[in-house]
Design a protein around this motif. Sequence first.
Motif, mmCIF file in Angstrom:
data_model
loop_
_atom_site.group_PDB
_atom_site.id
_atom_site.type_symbol
_atom_site.label_atom_id
_atom_site.label_comp_id
_atom_site.label_asym_id
_atom_site.label_seq_id
_atom_site.Cartn_x
_atom_site.Cartn_y
_atom_site.Cartn_z
ATOM 1 N N MET A 113 0.716 -1.515 0.078
ATOM 2 C CA MET A 113 -0.015 0.246 -0.164
ATOM 3 C C MET A 113 1.376 1.635 0.087
ATOM 4 S SD MET A 113 -2.671 0.686 2.200
ATOM 5 C CE MET A 113 -3.085 2.178 3.351
ATOM 6 N N SER A 114 0.835 2.108 -1.253
ATOM 7 C CA SER A 114 1.587 2.809 -0.670
ATOM 8 C C SER A 114 1.370 4.162 -1.427
ATOM 9 C CB SER A 114 2.302 2.900 -2.807
ATOM 10 O OG SER A 114 1.995 2.888 -3.437
ATOM 11 N N ARG A 115 1.031 5.294 -0.993
ATOM 12 C CA ARG A 115 0.541 6.664 -1.188
ATOM 13 C C ARG A 115 1.180 7.579 -1.555
ATOM 14 N NH1 ARG A 115 3.215 10.737 0.535
ATOM 15 N NH2 ARG A 115 4.903 10.450 2.310
ATOM 16 N N GLU A 116 0.478 8.272 -3.046
ATOM 17 C CA GLU A 116 1.021 9.211 -3.753
ATOM 18 C C GLU A 116 2.079 10.264 -3.370
ATOM 19 O OE1 GLU A 116 -0.381 12.256 -7.782
ATOM 20 O OE2 GLU A 116 -1.753 9.740 -6.732
ATOM 21 N N LEU A 117 3.068 10.290 -4.151
ATOM 22 C CA LEU A 117 4.177 11.690 -3.292
ATOM 23 C C LEU A 117 3.369 13.108 -3.903
ATOM 24 C CD1 LEU A 117 7.550 9.938 -5.103
ATOM 25 C CD2 LEU A 117 6.553 10.115 -2.649
ATOM 26 N N SER A 118 3.646 14.251 -2.308
ATOM 27 C CA SER A 118 4.039 15.439 -3.067
ATOM 28 C C SER A 118 4.172 16.027 -3.887
ATOM 29 C CB SER A 118 3.625 15.818 -1.589
ATOM 30 O OG SER A 118 4.991 16.171 -1.003
ATOM 31 N N GLU A 119 4.381 16.809 -4.869
ATOM 32 C CA GLU A 119 4.870 17.793 -5.790
ATOM 33 C C GLU A 119 6.451 17.915 -5.039
ATOM 34 O OE1 GLU A 119 4.681 18.093 -8.645
ATOM 35 O OE2 GLU A 119 2.980 16.902 -8.826
ATOM 36 N N GLU A 120 6.562 18.161 -3.383
ATOM 37 C CA GLU A 120 6.736 18.826 -3.209
ATOM 38 C C GLU A 120 8.813 17.524 -2.600
ATOM 39 O OE1 GLU A 120 9.019 20.218 1.579
ATOM 40 O OE2 GLU A 120 7.539 21.032 0.748
ATOM 41 N N GLU A 121 7.854 16.355 -2.637
ATOM 42 C CA GLU A 121 8.401 15.040 -2.697
ATOM 43 C C GLU A 121 8.662 15.053 -3.738
ATOM 44 O OE1 GLU A 121 6.298 12.767 1.327
ATOM 45 O OE2 GLU A 121 5.233 13.110 -0.694
ATOM 46 N N ARG A 122 8.524 14.955 -4.918
ATOM 47 C CA ARG A 122 8.583 14.516 -5.921
ATOM 48 C C ARG A 122 10.172 15.302 -6.752
ATOM 49 N NH1 ARG A 122 5.605 11.178 -8.567
ATOM 50 N NH2 ARG A 122 6.109 11.668 -10.765
ATOM 51 N N ALA A 123 9.587 16.830 -6.637
ATOM 52 C CA ALA A 123 11.096 18.000 -7.177
ATOM 53 C C ALA A 123 12.302 17.468 -5.116
ATOM 54 C CB ALA A 123 10.699 19.258 -6.372
ATOM 55 N N GLU A 124 12.279 17.488 -4.323
ATOM 56 C CA GLU A 124 13.351 16.400 -3.299
ATOM 57 C C GLU A 124 13.471 15.340 -3.992
ATOM 58 O OE1 GLU A 124 10.945 15.875 0.665
ATOM 59 O OE2 GLU A 124 10.856 18.402 0.518
ATOM 60 N N PHE A 125 12.733 14.221 -4.166
ATOM 61 C CA PHE A 125 13.108 12.837 -5.184
ATOM 62 C C PHE A 125 14.191 13.340 -6.411
ATOM 63 C CE2 PHE A 125 10.451 9.203 -3.457
ATOM 64 C CZ PHE A 125 11.018 10.114 -1.879
ATOM 65 N N ALA A 126 13.738 14.098 -7.352
ATOM 66 C CA ALA A 126 14.329 14.488 -8.372
ATOM 67 C C ALA A 126 15.701 15.784 -8.139
ATOM 68 C CB ALA A 126 13.553 15.595 -9.396
ATOM 69 N N ASN A 127 15.513 16.235 -7.415
ATOM 70 C CA ASN A 127 16.896 16.610 -7.186
ATOM 71 C C ASN A 127 17.842 15.929 -6.753
ATOM 72 O OD1 ASN A 127 16.254 19.711 -7.123
ATOM 73 N ND2 ASN A 127 15.269 19.577 -5.445
ATOM 74 N N GLU A 128 17.237 15.390 -5.823
ATOM 75 C CA GLU A 128 18.520 13.788 -4.801
ATOM 76 C C GLU A 128 19.283 13.150 -6.184
ATOM 77 O OE1 GLU A 128 18.719 10.562 -1.616
ATOM 78 O OE2 GLU A 128 17.467 11.593 -1.588
ATOM 79 N N ILE A 129 18.276 12.586 -7.235
ATOM 80 C CA ILE A 129 18.565 11.648 -8.447
ATOM 81 C C ILE A 129 19.660 12.768 -9.173
ATOM 82 C CG2 ILE A 129 17.743 10.987 -10.798
ATOM 83 C CD1 ILE A 129 15.222 10.211 -9.320
ATOM 84 N N GLU A 130 19.619 13.977 -9.090
ATOM 85 C CA GLU A 130 20.555 14.724 -9.767
ATOM 86 C C GLU A 130 21.631 15.071 -9.041
ATOM 87 O OE1 GLU A 130 22.357 16.318 -13.057
ATOM 88 O OE2 GLU A 130 20.300 14.990 -12.860
ATOM 89 N N ARG A 131 22.080 15.031 -7.670
ATOM 90 C CA ARG A 131 22.792 14.842 -7.084
ATOM 91 C C ARG A 131 23.870 14.048 -7.316
ATOM 92 N NH1 ARG A 131 24.192 12.990 -2.951
ATOM 93 N NH2 ARG A 131 22.239 12.794 -1.413
ATOM 94 N N LEU A 132 22.789 12.381 -6.632
ATOM 95 C CA LEU A 132 23.408 11.315 -7.017
ATOM 96 C C LEU A 132 24.265 10.712 -8.001
ATOM 97 C CD1 LEU A 132 20.815 9.091 -4.777
ATOM 98 C CD2 LEU A 132 22.949 9.647 -3.897
#
Length: 72
Positions: A1-20
């Motif tokens: 059971m997973s919940r949908e990510l907020s726009e803020e969480e999606r942006a944080e993940f995208a930023n972390e992906i780019e940094r990684l």
Amino acid sequence: MSRELSEEERAEFANEIERLRQEHRDLDAAIDALMAVGANDALQLQRLKKRKLALRDRISFLEDTLTPDIIA
């Protein structure tokens, strides 16, 4: 059971992906440089490669989290 990510969480993940991804590229360059100069520090190369693999795993996890599940 997973919940949908907020726009803020999606942006944080995208930023972390780019940094990684940048760190992954930097490690790739460091490994290439060590091999080019003939550095025989096998332990250092092994550590860099292990870190690079860990980054790849984390990037994959974050990308999978950002990609919605599609039921075919």
